[in-house]
Motif scaffolding. Structure first.
Motif, PDB file in Angstrom:
ATOM      1  N   LEU A  94     -10.598  -9.720  16.401  1.00 35.40           N
ATOM      2  CA  LEU A  94     -10.545  -9.565  15.035  1.00 35.40           C
ATOM      3  C   LEU A  94     -12.045  -9.087  14.533  1.00 35.40           C
ATOM      4  CD1 LEU A  94      -8.150 -12.347  13.793  1.00 35.40           C
ATOM      5  CD2 LEU A  94      -7.783  -9.492  13.836  1.00 35.40           C
ATOM      6  N   ASP A 143     -16.276  -7.370  -0.390  1.00 33.13           N
ATOM      7  CA  ASP A 143     -17.676  -6.537   0.071  1.00 33.13           C
ATOM      8  C   ASP A 143     -18.148  -5.920  -1.299  1.00 33.13           C
ATOM      9  OD1 ASP A 143     -17.502  -7.486   2.467  1.00 33.13           O
ATOM     10  OD2 ASP A 143     -16.515  -5.743   3.371  1.00 33.13           O
ATOM     11  N   GLU A 144     -17.371  -5.570  -2.067  1.00 29.75           N
ATOM     12  CA  GLU A 144     -17.805  -5.057  -3.349  1.00 29.75           C
ATOM     13  C   GLU A 144     -18.449  -5.853  -4.283  1.00 29.75           C
ATOM     14  OE1 GLU A 144     -15.831  -1.715  -4.930  1.00 29.75           O
ATOM     15  OE2 GLU A 144     -16.239  -0.844  -2.981  1.00 29.75           O
ATOM     16  N   GLU A 174      -8.939  -0.085   7.172  1.00 27.38           N
ATOM     17  CA  GLU A 174      -8.382  -1.240   7.309  1.00 27.38           C
ATOM     18  C   GLU A 174      -6.773  -1.299   7.445  1.00 27.38           C
ATOM     19  OE1 GLU A 174      -9.297  -4.381   7.244  1.00 27.38           O
ATOM     20  OE2 GLU A 174     -11.446  -4.228   6.540  1.00 27.38           O
ATOM     21  N   PHE A 175      -6.206  -0.316   6.619  1.00 23.78           N
ATOM     22  CA  PHE A 175      -4.699  -0.373   6.791  1.00 23.78           C
ATOM     23  C   PHE A 175      -4.290   0.325   8.111  1.00 23.78           C
ATOM     24  CE2 PHE A 175      -4.154   0.052   1.853  1.00 23.78           C
ATOM     25  CZ  PHE A 175      -4.722  -1.146   1.856  1.00 23.78           C
ATOM     26  N   LEU A 183     -12.038 -14.177   9.891  1.00 25.87           N
ATOM     27  CA  LEU A 183     -10.843 -13.277  10.186  1.00 25.87           C
ATOM     28  C   LEU A 183      -9.730 -14.055  10.808  1.00 25.87           C
ATOM     29  CD1 LEU A 183     -12.809 -10.519  11.347  1.00 25.87           C
ATOM     30  CD2 LEU A 183     -11.361 -10.561   8.991  1.00 25.87           C
ATOM     31  N   ARG A 207     -12.501   2.921   3.311  1.00 29.30           N
ATOM     32  CA  ARG A 207     -12.357   1.611   3.933  1.00 29.30           C
ATOM     33  C   ARG A 207     -11.226   1.076   3.849  1.00 29.30           C
ATOM     34  NH1 ARG A 207     -15.542  -3.482   3.407  1.00 29.30           N
ATOM     35  NH2 ARG A 207     -14.102  -4.693   4.860  1.00 29.30           N
ATOM     36  N   LEU A 208     -10.463   1.066   2.826  1.00 25.45           N
ATOM     37  CA  LEU A 208      -9.020   0.666   2.696  1.00 25.45           C
ATOM     38  C   LEU A 208      -8.205   1.305   3.753  1.00 25.45           C
ATOM     39  CD1 LEU A 208      -8.595   0.464  -1.342  1.00 25.45           C
ATOM     40  CD2 LEU A 208      -8.475  -1.515   0.205  1.00 25.45           C
ATOM     41  N   LEU A 209      -8.186   2.585   3.725  1.00 29.49           N
ATOM     42  CA  LEU A 209      -7.441   3.223   4.558  1.00 29.49           C
ATOM     43  C   LEU A 209      -7.654   2.816   6.177  1.00 29.49           C
ATOM     44  CD1 LEU A 209      -5.081   5.459   5.228  1.00 29.49           C
ATOM     45  CD2 LEU A 209      -7.110   7.154   5.246  1.00 29.49           C
ATOM     46  N   ALA A 240      -6.298  -7.240   3.368  1.00 21.53           N
ATOM     47  CA  ALA A 240      -7.406  -6.308   3.714  1.00 21.53           C
ATOM     48  C   ALA A 240      -8.058  -5.874   2.286  1.00 21.53           C
ATOM     49  CB  ALA A 240      -6.751  -5.083   4.546  1.00 21.53           C
ATOM     50  N   THR A 241      -7.102  -5.600   1.465  1.00 20.61           N
ATOM     51  CA  THR A 241      -7.693  -5.027   0.211  1.00 20.61           C
ATOM     52  C   THR A 241      -8.663  -6.238  -0.498  1.00 20.61           C
ATOM     53  OG1 THR A 241      -5.689  -3.767  -0.159  1.00 20.61           O
ATOM     54  CG2 THR A 241      -7.121  -4.102  -1.891  1.00 20.61           C
ATOM     55  N   PHE A 294      -2.014  -5.589   4.429  1.00 20.00           N
ATOM     56  CA  PHE A 294      -2.537  -4.678   3.385  1.00 20.00           C
ATOM     57  C   PHE A 294      -3.339  -5.386   2.201  1.00 20.00           C
ATOM     58  CE2 PHE A 294       0.511  -0.806   4.613  1.00 20.00           C
ATOM     59  CZ  PHE A 294      -0.144  -0.884   5.788  1.00 20.00           C
ATOM     60  N   ASP A 303     -17.968 -14.867  11.090  1.00 14.27           N
ATOM     61  CA  ASP A 303     -16.942 -13.472  10.457  1.00 14.27           C
ATOM     62  C   ASP A 303     -15.774 -13.675  11.277  1.00 14.27           C
ATOM     63  OD1 ASP A 303     -16.112 -11.364   8.945  1.00 14.27           O
ATOM     64  OD2 ASP A 303     -17.188 -10.103  10.096  1.00 14.27           O
ATOM     65  N   SER A 331      -6.261   1.419  -5.890  1.00 14.57           N
ATOM     66  CA  SER A 331      -6.742   2.745  -5.199  1.00 14.57           C
ATOM     67  C   SER A 331      -5.979   2.664  -3.794  1.00 14.57           C
ATOM     68  CB  SER A 331      -8.386   2.204  -4.942  1.00 14.57           C
ATOM     69  OG  SER A 331      -9.143   2.216  -6.042  1.00 14.57           O
ATOM     70  N   VAL A 332      -4.970   1.906  -3.673  1.00 15.35           N
ATOM     71  CA  VAL A 332      -4.320   1.732  -2.361  1.00 15.35           C
ATOM     72  C   VAL A 332      -3.636   2.955  -2.278  1.00 15.35           C
ATOM     73  CG1 VAL A 332      -2.610   0.754  -1.136  1.00 15.35           C
ATOM     74  CG2 VAL A 332      -4.115  -0.547  -2.172  1.00 15.35           C
ATOM     75  N   ARG A 343     -10.449  -8.480   1.177  1.00 12.60           N
ATOM     76  CA  ARG A 343     -11.447  -8.570   1.698  1.00 12.60           C
ATOM     77  C   ARG A 343     -12.357  -7.345   1.380  1.00 12.60           C
ATOM     78  NH1 ARG A 343     -11.272  -7.506   6.697  1.00 12.60           N
ATOM     79  NH2 ARG A 343      -8.786  -7.578   7.077  1.00 12.60           N
ATOM     80  N   CYS A 344     -11.802  -6.160   1.013  1.00 12.22           N
ATOM     81  CA  CYS A 344     -12.892  -5.118   0.759  1.00 12.22           C
ATOM     82  C   CYS A 344     -13.474  -5.286  -0.608  1.00 12.22           C
ATOM     83  CB  CYS A 344     -11.872  -3.671   0.805  1.00 12.22           C
ATOM     84  SG  CYS A 344     -11.390  -3.125   2.345  1.00 12.22           S
ATOM     85  N   ARG A 369      -8.860  -2.898  -9.298  1.00 13.04           N
ATOM     86  CA  ARG A 369      -9.053  -1.511  -9.083  1.00 13.04           C
ATOM     87  C   ARG A 369      -9.078  -1.247  -7.526  1.00 13.04           C
ATOM     88  NH1 ARG A 369     -15.661  -0.237  -9.335  1.00 13.04           N
ATOM     89  NH2 ARG A 369     -14.980  -1.303 -11.512  1.00 13.04           N
ATOM     90  N   SER A 370      -9.422  -2.136  -6.668  1.00 14.42           N
ATOM     91  CA  SER A 370      -8.786  -1.926  -5.324  1.00 14.42           C
ATOM     92  C   SER A 370      -7.416  -1.889  -5.062  1.00 14.42           C
ATOM     93  CB  SER A 370      -9.604  -3.114  -4.329  1.00 14.42           C
ATOM     94  OG  SER A 370     -10.607  -3.258  -4.593  1.00 14.42           O
ATOM     95  N   SER A 408      -3.953   6.301  -3.504  1.00  9.83           N
ATOM     96  CA  SER A 408      -4.779   7.388  -3.208  1.00  9.83           C
ATOM     97  C   SER A 408      -5.479   7.254  -1.955  1.00  9.83           C
ATOM     98  CB  SER A 408      -5.763   7.683  -4.550  1.00  9.83           C
ATOM     99  OG  SER A 408      -6.453   6.214  -4.764  1.00  9.83           O
ATOM    100  N   ALA A 409      -5.954   5.882  -1.538  1.00 11.38           N
ATOM    101  CA  ALA A 409      -6.426   5.776  -0.164  1.00 11.38           C
ATOM    102  C   ALA A 409      -5.325   6.370   0.925  1.00 11.38           C
ATOM    103  CB  ALA A 409      -6.741   4.156  -0.042  1.00 11.38           C
ATOM    104  N   LEU A 416     -14.766   3.403  -0.925  1.00  8.80           N
ATOM    105  CA  LEU A 416     -13.777   2.280  -1.071  1.00  8.80           C
ATOM    106  C   LEU A 416     -12.383   2.710  -0.591  1.00  8.80           C
ATOM    107  CD1 LEU A 416     -12.647  -0.506  -2.161  1.00  8.80           C
ATOM    108  CD2 LEU A 416     -12.281   0.718  -4.112  1.00  8.80           C
ATOM    109  N   GLU A 417     -11.950   3.883  -0.970  1.00  7.55           N
ATOM    110  CA  GLU A 417     -10.662   4.456  -0.294  1.00  7.55           C
ATOM    111  C   GLU A 417     -10.515   4.425   1.191  1.00  7.55           C
ATOM    112  OE1 GLU A 417      -9.418   7.599  -2.810  1.00  7.55           O
ATOM    113  OE2 GLU A 417      -9.291   6.655  -4.410  1.00  7.55           O
TER     114      GLU A 417
END
Lengths: 212, 212
Positions: free
Chosen positions: B142, A180-181, B169-170, A142, B165-167, A173-174, A170, A138, A201-202, A176-177, A197-198, A204-205, B162-163
């Motif tokens: 990392l 995971d899904e 990460e950001f 990274l 996790r994104l936040l 990172a998105t 960003f 991992d 969602s940025v 990589r998220c 979708r990810s 709202s995140a 998800l959100e």
DNA sequence: GAAGCAAACGCCACACTGTGGCACTTTATG
DNA sequence: CATAAAGTGCCACAGTGTGGCGTTTGCTTC
């Protein structure tokens, strides 16, 4: 062909250019054998608990030869990941033009995913599982992502370097998220959907608040 | 005190709780010596090109003892980074209440920076330079960040995982970008300012476009 | 087709990191 | 003072990665 760098094409499997000389074809064949055997062998016995010698014995190559083709044990295991980013950088060079950068990054990845062939979609999920099970892998991944990000930034030209750097961070990172899904099922067709979708969602995140 | 985990307190220097027993004080003293010597020694001779034995020889500790206190050569070099995140998690536990999560993350880091003592502000920049010079160290860092992020997510409760996790990460990505900007000079007082600036650049970064 | 050349390979030895076993010292405790 | 426990040092070993060097193999030129 002596590249071996973290960036730059690792294996020329995507464009399927057959090397003219027999020598290069032979070399490429052993590399392919190493990559394929590595993913399956590590998948069966675990990356950390499988000595490199086990791989070398199975493919019947000396350690010396292995390290002429790959810079480390991690390197050979992560070939699929590197191939993805190699193609991504190619795609990015081809389509970067105008409009919001965030959209460009997303579109480039969607195009990249279309370009990857069936064999890659077989090896990539296996690689992701290896990464999930091995902290060392991992960390190596990274680090590779970080180098790719630097390379992306190097190829683009915008007003604010800080904002560019942030946006790239960003996006990756998105991505990589999203992986995971995707990991549990790894259905190739779902990856673009999940990525969209990810990305959507940025916003709202960023405005996320605690539960009521 | 036998923790050694990637998460969980590494050294109890921030809260300055003196261990009652002589034994623990001795142990802590050798650990401190190892940490201090490591940062300076690696800084002089380079992380990759300095054998661990050089450190052990200077501190006069056996390898066996070293590996009872640290899990790897990278581990001892990154103590300052780990300390930062240990404190961050503590702070986060104390103040997490309501409002936008992005603000909470930022405030927690600002509070954390206030809590770090002078000695930490001496060692941390040295550590950052080690990381910048050694890919191996960077990968290790990392990976540590990723574990911290998972730990943050574990401690929070919001609607969308998800959100969240994104936040996270950001935010961590923004923090790392900030460190890169801070690195050249490393003036302690400027770090909060730079961090605020990075965070306020997030929105414009997301709507970034190509140059005219 | 044969000679010469360069690339790739295999073998050997070595440096470095990290782990386990075991005996010895130091500290805490009764 | 005696005993148990924690900490340490020494030794040996597995695994990764590198360099030297002779040998094989494919390519080239005559």
């Amino acid at each position: 062909m002596r590249d071996l760098g973290v960036l730059g094409k690792v294996l020329t499997m995507t464009t399927s250019e057959q090397p003219a000389t027999l020598r290069e074809r032979k070399k490429l064949r052993t590399r392919q054998a190493l990559v394929d055997t590595a993913v399956t062998l590590f998948g069966e016995r675990g990356f950390d608990s499988t000595p490199l010698d086990a791989l070398l014995e199975q493919v019947e190559v000396s350690r010396r030869t292995f390290f002429r083709n790959f810079r480390s044990k991690e390197d050979v295991a992560l070939t699929a990941v590197k191939q993805l980013w190699d193609v991504y950088l190619e795609v990015l060079d081809g389509i970067k033009k105008s409009g919001p950068l965030a959209d460009v990054f997303l579109d480039a990845m969607l195009t990249t995913l279309e370009r990857m062939d069936e064999d890659w979609y077989r090896r990539f999920p296996l690689t992701l599982r290896l990464i999930a099970d091995s902290p060392a892998l991992d960390g190596y991944t990274l680090r590779h992502c970080a180098e790719v990000q630097a390379e992306i930034a190097r190829r683009l030209d915008v007003q604010s370097r800080l904002e560019l750097r942030l946006l790239i961070e960003f996006f990756v990172a998105t991505w990589r998220c999203t992986l995971d899904e995707w990991l549990p099922d790894c259905i190739p067709g779902e990856l673009p959907t999940l990525l969209r979708r990810s990305c959507s969602s940025v916003n709202s995140a960023l405005s996320l608040s605690f539960m009521a």
